[in-house]
Scaffold this motif. Structure first.
Motif, PDB file in Angstrom:
ATOM      1  N   HIS A 275     -11.627 -63.828 -43.489  1.00  9.84           N
ATOM      2  CA  HIS A 275     -12.062 -63.870 -44.882  1.00  9.84           C
ATOM      3  C   HIS A 275     -10.928 -63.441 -45.807  1.00  9.84           C
ATOM      4  N   VAL A 276     -10.808 -64.178 -46.886  1.00 12.31           N
ATOM      5  CA  VAL A 276      -9.753 -63.961 -47.875  1.00 12.31           C
ATOM      6  C   VAL A 276     -10.397 -63.572 -49.204  1.00 12.31           C
ATOM      7  N   ILE A 277      -9.789 -62.572 -49.877  1.00 16.55           N
ATOM      8  CA  ILE A 277     -10.238 -62.213 -51.225  1.00 16.55           C
ATOM      9  C   ILE A 277      -9.036 -62.264 -52.172  1.00 16.55           C
ATOM     10  N   GLU A 278      -9.329 -62.373 -53.459  1.00 18.61           N
ATOM     11  CA  GLU A 278      -8.291 -62.366 -54.491  1.00 18.61           C
ATOM     12  C   GLU A 278      -8.034 -60.932 -54.935  1.00 18.61           C
ATOM     13  N   ARG A 279      -6.751 -60.555 -55.018  1.00 17.33           N
ATOM     14  CA  ARG A 279      -6.402 -59.219 -55.500  1.00 17.33           C
ATOM     15  C   ARG A 279      -6.019 -59.217 -56.975  1.00 17.33           C
ATOM     16  N   HIS A 280      -5.668 -60.375 -57.520  1.00 17.76           N
ATOM     17  CA  HIS A 280      -5.225 -60.458 -58.912  1.00 17.76           C
ATOM     18  C   HIS A 280      -6.430 -60.441 -59.849  1.00 17.76           C
ATOM     19  N   ASP A 281      -6.493 -59.453 -60.708  1.00 11.41           N
ATOM     20  CA  ASP A 281      -7.570 -59.327 -61.705  1.00 11.41           C
ATOM     21  C   ASP A 281      -8.952 -59.238 -61.062  1.00 11.41           C
ATOM     22  N   THR A 282      -9.035 -58.646 -59.876  1.00  5.46           N
ATOM     23  CA  THR A 282     -10.338 -58.360 -59.260  1.00  5.46           C
ATOM     24  C   THR A 282     -10.343 -56.911 -58.768  1.00  5.46           C
ATOM     25  N   THR A 283     -11.526 -56.409 -58.485  1.00  2.88           N
ATOM     26  CA  THR A 283     -11.685 -55.053 -57.955  1.00  2.88           C
ATOM     27  C   THR A 283     -12.485 -55.115 -56.668  1.00  2.88           C
ATOM     28  N   TRP A 284     -11.941 -54.546 -55.607  1.00  2.00           N
ATOM     29  CA  TRP A 284     -12.648 -54.422 -54.341  1.00  2.00           C
ATOM     30  C   TRP A 284     -13.720 -53.361 -54.496  1.00  2.00           C
ATOM     31  N   ASP A 285     -14.959 -53.686 -54.118  1.00  2.36           N
ATOM     32  CA  ASP A 285     -16.069 -52.750 -54.283  1.00  2.36           C
ATOM     33  C   ASP A 285     -15.849 -51.529 -53.377  1.00  2.36           C
ATOM     34  N   PRO A 286     -15.722 -50.334 -53.941  1.00  2.00           N
ATOM     35  CA  PRO A 286     -15.484 -49.144 -53.115  1.00  2.00           C
ATOM     36  C   PRO A 286     -16.674 -48.762 -52.245  1.00  2.00           C
ATOM     37  N   ARG A 287     -17.807 -49.457 -52.464  1.00  2.00           N
ATOM     38  CA  ARG A 287     -18.985 -49.193 -51.625  1.00  2.00           C
ATOM     39  C   ARG A 287     -19.018 -50.078 -50.386  1.00  2.00           C
ATOM     40  N   ASN A 288     -18.207 -51.152 -50.346  1.00  2.00           N
ATOM     41  CA  ASN A 288     -18.245 -52.072 -49.209  1.00  2.00           C
ATOM     42  C   ASN A 288     -18.154 -51.320 -47.883  1.00  2.00           C
ATOM     43  N   TRP A 289     -18.848 -51.844 -46.862  1.00  4.06           N
ATOM     44  CA  TRP A 289     -18.749 -51.198 -45.545  1.00  4.06           C
ATOM     45  C   TRP A 289     -17.313 -51.218 -45.041  1.00  4.06           C
ATOM     46  N   LEU A 290     -16.575 -52.283 -45.353  1.00  2.52           N
ATOM     47  CA  LEU A 290     -15.188 -52.438 -44.920  1.00  2.52           C
ATOM     48  C   LEU A 290     -14.257 -51.916 -46.013  1.00  2.52           C
ATOM     49  N   GLN A 291     -13.358 -51.016 -45.628  1.00  2.00           N
ATOM     50  CA  GLN A 291     -12.392 -50.469 -46.566  1.00  2.00           C
ATOM     51  C   GLN A 291     -10.996 -50.505 -45.947  1.00  2.00           C
ATOM     52  N   PRO A 292      -9.961 -50.747 -46.752  1.00  2.00           N
ATOM     53  CA  PRO A 292      -8.602 -50.705 -46.215  1.00  2.00           C
ATOM     54  C   PRO A 292      -8.268 -49.294 -45.744  1.00  2.00           C
ATOM     55  N   THR A 293      -7.362 -49.200 -44.797  1.00  2.00           N
ATOM     56  CA  THR A 293      -6.958 -47.905 -44.255  1.00  2.00           C
ATOM     57  C   THR A 293      -5.447 -47.746 -44.382  1.00  2.00           C
ATOM     58  N   PRO A 294      -4.949 -46.512 -44.305  1.00  2.00           N
ATOM     59  CA  PRO A 294      -3.489 -46.316 -44.326  1.00  2.00           C
ATOM     60  C   PRO A 294      -2.800 -47.071 -43.200  1.00  2.00           C
ATOM     61  N   GLU A 295      -3.472 -47.178 -42.042  1.00  3.36           N
ATOM     62  CA  GLU A 295      -2.886 -47.884 -40.908  1.00  3.36           C
ATOM     63  C   GLU A 295      -2.820 -49.388 -41.150  1.00  3.36           C
ATOM     64  N   MET A 296      -3.768 -49.911 -41.912  1.00  2.00           N
ATOM     65  CA  MET A 296      -3.783 -51.348 -42.171  1.00  2.00           C
ATOM     66  C   MET A 296      -4.391 -51.646 -43.532  1.00  2.00           C
ATOM     67  N   PRO A 297      -3.566 -51.601 -44.586  1.00  2.00           N
ATOM     68  CA  PRO A 297      -4.049 -52.081 -45.889  1.00  2.00           C
ATOM     69  C   PRO A 297      -4.381 -53.569 -45.781  1.00  2.00           C
ATOM     70  N   PHE A 298      -5.165 -54.059 -46.694  1.00  2.00           N
ATOM     71  CA  PHE A 298      -5.477 -55.483 -46.675  1.00  2.00           C
ATOM     72  C   PHE A 298      -4.182 -56.287 -46.785  1.00  2.00           C
ATOM     73  N   THR A 299      -4.087 -57.330 -45.983  1.00  2.00           N
ATOM     74  CA  THR A 299      -2.827 -58.008 -45.740  1.00  2.00           C
ATOM     75  C   THR A 299      -2.655 -59.223 -46.630  1.00  2.00           C
ATOM     76  N   GLY A 300      -1.548 -59.259 -47.390  1.00  2.00           N
ATOM     77  CA  GLY A 300      -1.260 -60.384 -48.268  1.00  2.00           C
ATOM     78  C   GLY A 300      -1.025 -61.661 -47.493  1.00  2.00           C
ATOM     79  N   LEU A 301      -1.745 -62.728 -47.852  1.00  2.00           N
ATOM     80  CA  LEU A 301      -1.616 -63.989 -47.139  1.00  2.00           C
ATOM     81  C   LEU A 301      -0.276 -64.665 -47.427  1.00  2.00           C
TER      82      LEU A 301
END
Length: 290
Positions: A259-285
């Motif tokens: 699954h791909v999401i847009e990072r430009h002018d969007t906000t990742w919901d901080p409530r989502n079950w899935l959250q980025p981690t220091p070990e693996m931030p969300f990866t730029g395609l």
């Protein structure tokens, strides 16, 4: 492959929220993912993993940190009918799994190579992504005879941004038929937004995750099936309603999806079950790096 999607396919995607692109993966690419998955399962010791059942009907996995902590790992989730009352395998481990998730795209070389290929970047550009990121990936088995039903849902319920931007890239690694559990989707349902979210439960005394609302009203008559041949890419808008039936056939239905999401002018919901981690931030395609 400069423009994998024809104008007709792009028009269908924008109109219906879902489109099939036959022949997107080569046989070699599809076979490499299947072989890689087989290696992962061969190396997996079931006794070293929490025997977590994955189900979209009761979301039993939400009671386990093994699921919530899987965003930056390769974790294994079992079919309910594969385990006995003592959570021991009743079938061979290669026939026991519902899915593997959720960081195959970054941690397993064969999946990383396909996920960040030039073809994927070209599709994202055609979908007008400015700064896309891959947030999760899954290998789903649909085991012969026991592959579980996936109930109607929108992916944005689980992977929400504001505004919504999630798109599923779904790949058939073998022929997908009506009999072995093909996708069904409701054309145009991406025009019906949802406020329902699957989040980390703020009530620390309950399950680790929860839904914020009951399921949206659903009309089974609006779904159409999409059986597809091996190598097909299915693009699924994060707001389109889709599902699949139980596999009661003698044939598996292996697929890979990310699954791909847009990072430009969007906000990742901080409530989502899935959250980025220091070990693996969300990866730029586009840049192929965290």
């Amino acid at each position: 492959m400069e423009n994998p999607l024809s104008p007709e396919l792009l028009s269908q995607y924008r109109r219906e929220g879902c489109v099939c692109v036959p022949g997107f993966l080569t046989d070699d690419e599809a076979n490499s993912l299947r072989a890689s998955c087989r290696r992962l399962v061969e190396e997996m010791d079931p006794t070293q993993h929490t025997p977590t059942i994955f189900s979209t009907s009761d979301h039993n996995q939400s009671r386990s940190s093994y699921f919530v902590d899987s965003g930056d790992k390769v974790h294994f989730f079992f079919e309910p009918e594969a385990l006995d009352e003592n959570s021991k395998l009743k079938v061979d481990k290669h026939r026991s799994l519902n899915k593997i998730g959720h960081a195959l795209h970054w941690l397993v070389p064969e999946f990383k190579k396909v996920s960040f290929s030039t073809k994927m970047k070209a599709v994202a550009r055609q979908l007008r992504f400015v700064s896309p990121a891959v947030v999760q990936s899954m290998y789903i088995f649909k085991q012969p005879g026991i592959g579980g039903e996936v109930v109607p849902h929108k992916d944005c319920t689980f992977l929400s941004t504001e505004p919504q931007s999630c798109v599923g890239f779904w790949f058939a690694l073998e022929d997908v038929t009506l009999e072995n559990g093909c996708l069904w989707y409701s054309p145009g349902s991406h025009n019906n937004p949802t406020s329902r979210r699957f989040i980390r439960n703020p009530d620390e005394t309950g399950d680790l995750t929860c839904f914020t609302a009951p399921p949206d009203p659903d009309d089974p008559t609006k779904y159409i099936p999409i059986p597809v041949p091996k190598g097909t890419l299915v693009l699924i808008n994060g707001q389109v309603d889709h599902k699949s039936k139980k596999n009661t056939s003698p044939n598996s239905r292996h697929i890979y999806t990310f699954h791909v999401i847009e990072r430009h002018d969007t906000t990742w919901d901080p409530r989502n079950w899935l959250q980025p981690t220091p070990e693996m931030p969300f990866t730029g395609l586009y840049e192929n790096e965290p």
